[in-house]
Design a protein around this motif. Structure first.
Motif, short mmCIF file in Angstrom:
data_model
loop_
_atom_site.label_atom_id
_atom_site.label_comp_id
_atom_site.label_asym_id
_atom_site.label_seq_id
_atom_site.Cartn_x
_atom_site.Cartn_y
_atom_site.Cartn_z
N ILE A 17 14.87 47.68 -22.84
CA ILE A 17 14.66 46.68 -23.88
C ILE A 17 16.02 46.13 -24.32
O ILE A 17 16.94 46.89 -24.62
N ILE A 18 16.13 44.81 -24.34
CA ILE A 18 17.39 44.15 -24.69
C ILE A 18 17.13 43.00 -25.65
O ILE A 18 15.98 42.64 -25.91
N ASP A 19 18.19 42.42 -26.16
CA ASP A 19 18.08 41.27 -27.04
C ASP A 19 17.31 40.15 -26.35
O ASP A 19 17.43 39.95 -25.15
N ALA A 20 16.55 39.39 -27.13
CA ALA A 20 15.67 38.35 -26.58
C ALA A 20 16.44 37.27 -25.83
O ALA A 20 15.88 36.58 -24.97
N LYS A 21 17.73 37.08 -26.13
CA LYS A 21 18.52 36.02 -25.50
C LYS A 21 19.18 36.46 -24.19
O LYS A 21 19.76 35.64 -23.49
N LEU A 22 19.09 37.75 -23.87
CA LEU A 22 19.78 38.28 -22.71
C LEU A 22 18.89 38.34 -21.48
O LEU A 22 17.66 38.34 -21.58
N LEU A 23 19.51 38.40 -20.31
CA LEU A 23 18.80 38.57 -19.04
C LEU A 23 18.88 40.00 -18.55
O LEU A 23 17.91 40.54 -18.01
N VAL A 24 20.05 40.60 -18.70
CA VAL A 24 20.27 41.96 -18.22
C VAL A 24 20.97 42.79 -19.30
O VAL A 24 21.62 42.24 -20.20
N CYS A 25 20.84 44.08 -19.19
CA CYS A 25 21.53 44.97 -20.13
C CYS A 25 23.00 45.05 -19.75
O CYS A 25 23.42 44.59 -18.68
N SER A 26 23.78 45.68 -20.61
CA SER A 26 25.23 45.76 -20.38
C SER A 26 25.56 46.57 -19.13
O SER A 26 26.53 46.26 -18.42
N LEU A 27 24.76 47.59 -18.83
CA LEU A 27 25.02 48.41 -17.64
C LEU A 27 24.75 47.62 -16.36
O LEU A 27 25.53 47.67 -15.41
N CYS A 28 23.65 46.89 -16.35
CA CYS A 28 23.32 46.11 -15.15
C CYS A 28 24.23 44.90 -15.00
O CYS A 28 24.48 44.45 -13.87
N PHE A 29 24.72 44.38 -16.12
CA PHE A 29 25.65 43.25 -16.05
C PHE A 29 26.86 43.60 -15.19
O PHE A 29 27.37 42.75 -14.45
N GLU A 30 27.28 44.86 -15.26
CA GLU A 30 28.44 45.30 -14.48
C GLU A 30 28.16 45.32 -12.99
O GLU A 30 29.08 45.39 -12.18
N GLN A 31 26.87 45.22 -12.61
CA GLN A 31 26.51 45.24 -11.20
C GLN A 31 26.42 43.84 -10.58
O GLN A 31 26.21 43.71 -9.37
N ILE A 32 26.56 42.81 -11.41
CA ILE A 32 26.53 41.45 -10.89
C ILE A 32 27.81 41.18 -10.11
O ILE A 32 28.91 41.42 -10.61
N HIS A 33 27.69 40.69 -8.91
CA HIS A 33 28.86 40.42 -8.09
C HIS A 33 29.33 38.98 -8.31
O HIS A 33 28.92 38.06 -7.60
N PHE A 34 30.18 38.80 -9.31
CA PHE A 34 30.79 37.50 -9.55
C PHE A 34 31.83 37.23 -8.46
O PHE A 34 32.49 38.15 -7.97
N THR A 35 31.98 35.97 -8.11
CA THR A 35 32.88 35.63 -7.00
C THR A 35 34.36 35.64 -7.38
O THR A 35 35.21 35.92 -6.55
N HIS A 36 34.65 35.30 -8.64
CA HIS A 36 36.03 35.14 -9.10
C HIS A 36 36.77 34.05 -8.31
O HIS A 36 37.98 34.14 -8.08
N TYR A 37 36.03 33.03 -7.88
CA TYR A 37 36.64 31.92 -7.15
C TYR A 37 37.59 31.12 -8.03
O TYR A 37 37.39 31.00 -9.23
N ASP A 38 38.59 30.56 -7.38
CA ASP A 38 39.45 29.56 -8.00
C ASP A 38 38.86 28.20 -7.66
O ASP A 38 38.71 27.86 -6.49
N TYR A 39 38.53 27.41 -8.66
CA TYR A 39 37.92 26.09 -8.47
C TYR A 39 38.76 25.21 -7.55
O TYR A 39 38.22 24.41 -6.78
N PHE A 40 40.06 25.37 -7.58
CA PHE A 40 40.96 24.55 -6.77
C PHE A 40 41.35 25.21 -5.45
O PHE A 40 42.05 24.61 -4.64
N GLY A 41 40.93 26.46 -5.26
CA GLY A 41 41.35 27.19 -4.08
C GLY A 41 40.45 26.99 -2.88
O GLY A 41 39.46 26.24 -2.92
N ASP A 42 40.79 27.65 -1.79
CA ASP A 42 39.99 27.61 -0.57
C ASP A 42 38.89 28.66 -0.66
O ASP A 42 39.17 29.85 -0.86
N THR A 43 37.66 28.23 -0.52
CA THR A 43 36.50 29.12 -0.60
C THR A 43 35.61 28.90 0.61
O THR A 43 35.75 27.92 1.34
N ILE A 44 34.67 29.80 0.81
CA ILE A 44 33.72 29.64 1.91
C ILE A 44 32.89 28.38 1.71
O ILE A 44 32.51 27.70 2.68
N ILE A 45 32.62 28.02 0.45
CA ILE A 45 31.86 26.79 0.18
C ILE A 45 32.68 25.57 0.61
O ILE A 45 32.15 24.65 1.25
N LYS A 46 33.95 25.57 0.27
CA LYS A 46 34.80 24.43 0.63
C LYS A 46 34.88 24.29 2.14
O LYS A 46 34.81 23.17 2.68
#
Length: 217
Positions: A17-46
């Motif tokens: 059970i979490i706050d109504a505005k949240l999607l995931v709890c704080s523990l699961c948030f740590e499991q999200i794999h953020f890319t940490h991309y640089d908007y101006f850098g070379d990425t697989i998308i670019k």
């Protein structure tokens, strides 16, 4: 609220059970794999975009993983009437994305066909785009690009069918001399953003950058 007592909001991953505005709890948030991309850098998308159209900058918030947490988050947004998840994803994005002194002139999200919009009740990208617009003080336009054909979701199509789709988008008006940030949920082949990018690039002296919630690479 009474409804919160009987139907509390739960983490979409572990069920806590979490706050109504949240999607995931704080523990699961740590499991999200953020890319940490640089908007101006070379990425697989670019790299992939440059094979399809001239692109300026690219950014993805998360890595899209089949049956992973990022997929659950995107599916909550797209298919389970959790439109407000778009605002949460935009807030996560603003915490990590830095345009520096080169903000785009306009935000443009991939449109749904009117029939699909009626079925779903909302475009999953609109609240995300509008939240970014407010934070960065960049205007958005939900009417510039229109989807011409009603079809099943890209994720459900085989690769050959995706490549065979012709002229899926069109412009409602001319636009020139703008740097446009094109926004989509998941980047896979790049065909969707490429189709829209060429509508923009063929309209005048425009430039295109790409931002997605997740990249499947």
């Amino acid at each position: 609220m009474i409804l919160d007592l009987f139907f509390p909001n739960r983490c979409i991953h572990c069920g806590r059970i979490i706050d109504a505005k949240l999607l995931v709890c704080s523990l699961c948030f740590e499991q999200i794999h953020f890319t940490h991309y640089d908007y101006f850098g070379d990425t697989i998308i670019k790299e992939k975009c440059r094979l399809l159209f001239p692109v300026e900058n690219t950014y993805a918030l998360m890595k899209f993983e089949q049956d992973g947490l990022s997929q659950k988050i995107i599916h909550e947004l797209k298919y389970k009437s959790r439109e407000n998840a778009g605002k949460t994803l935009a807030e996560w994005t603003t915490e990590r994305l830095d345009f520096k002194e080169e903000k785009p002139d306009l935000l443009l999200s991939v449109p749904l066909h009117p029939k699909k919009l009626k079925e779903r009740g909302y475009n999953q990208l609109h609240l995300f785009t509008e939240t970014l617009s407010k934070f960065h003080s960049i205007p958005f336009d939900h009417e510039l690009i229109q989807r011409n054909h009603y079809s099943k979701a890209q994720a459900l199509k085989d690769k050959k069918h995706r490549l065979e789709t012709k002229n899926p988008f069109s412009r409602s008006k001319s636009i020139s001399g703008k740097h446009i940030l094109l926004i989509d949920d998941v980047f896979t082949t790049g065909n969707t953003v490429s189709s829209i990018a060429w509508e923009i690039l063929n309209s005048g002296d425009n430039r295109v950058s790409v931002l997605v919630m997740a990249v499947d690479a």
